[in-house]
Design a protein around this motif. Structure first.
Motif: not given
Length: 270
Positions: A1-25
């Motif tokens: 689970m920690a690895e999945e969260t870490s990978e998701l965080q990496r993808q979010v950061e790679a797509l930044g910067p963000w203007f909409h705060n999305l609450h992801l699953p």
């Protein structure tokens, strides 16, 4: 689970910067510390959602300037088929990625498109979502005229605005020598931004409340609600549309406009 969260965080950061705060699953957020304060744009949605039908099954929705897709996703969750347009490839990349995270990729169609391009289409939408875009447009009334003709049931409109709620009592007509009323606080008007506003060179216009309502009427829309500051819920009202008699829109778009009002004016001045 920690690895999945870490990978998701990496993808979010790679797509930044963000203007909409999305609450992801899973609970991860794209902009948990938004510069606008609070949970943006969730707090805006909380203000508006009661003005929108809970069941949008069978509705076709247009989200103009969709950004990362927050509103598109909320409307899709109510059953709508959403067409979401934006001219910024980064935002569209964020939105397409987020749609997959939410499992909404089949309900939202994303297009890299400017609002003016809709003039070359006859597409109709039950709901037009026009928030946070108007004041970024060099030709805002053109965009509003185009969108009003594509609105079947309702429009949600929002713009940056000047302070004050005053409305001048009589704007129907004045002699050319009587210009003082145009300086009144409640006369419909817009401030033009030549350089930057809030550090943004694409902030071109800031209308007052009276001007917003007047432009909506002039584009063939009737305000039926104001769920929050700067937000207007409208329904079509073609009888007040200036584009029915003024030929400038057809000159720009190349499409002929219905003109019964034009005929009436010609008869009245003949």
């Amino acid at each position: 689970m920690a690895e999945e969260t870490s990978e998701l965080q990496r993808q979010v950061e790679a797509l930044g910067p963000w203007f909409h705060n999305l609450h992801l699953p899973g609970g991860l957020q794209t902009v948990p510390d938004h510069f606008l304060g609070g949970d943006f744009p969730s707090f805006k949605w909380q203000q508006i959602q009661g003005s929108i039908p809970q069941d949008l099954k069978g509705w076709r929705v247009l989200d103009v300037g969709c950004n990362a897709g927050f509103y598109s996703f909320e409307l899709a969750r109510r059953g709508a088929a959403v067409v979401a347009i934006d001219m910024e490839p980064l935002y569209l990349a964020q939105a397409r990625w987020a749609a997959r995270q939410f499992g909404l990729q089949d309900q939202v169609e994303f297009r890299e498109q400017q609002v003016y391009e809709l003039a070359r289409s006859n597409e109709q939408f039950d709901l037009v979502w026009f928030m946070g875009v108007f004041y970024h447009l060099r030709y805002p009334l053109l965009a509003l005229d185009i969108l009003s003709q594509r609105t079947r049931r309702m429009m949600v409109f929002q713009t940056l605005s000047l302070p004050g709620e005053e409305v001048y009592p009589d704007t129907s007509d004045h002699p050319i020598t009587e210009r003082e009323p145009l300086l009144a606080a409640g006369w419909p008007k817009m401030a033009f931004i030549e350089h930057k506003f809030s550090g943004d060179p694409t902030n071109w216009w800031v209308p007052n409340h009276a001007g917003i309502e007047a432009m909506l009427r002039s584009s063939g829309l009737r305000v039926t609600g104001r769920p929050a500051e700067e937000i207007y819920v409208c329904v079509p009202n073609p009888e007040t549309a200036a584009w029915k008699w003024d030929t400038q829109l057809s000159a720009v778009t190349g499409q002929s406009q219905a003109s019964p009002v034009h005929t009436e004016r010609e008869q009245a001045t003949a």
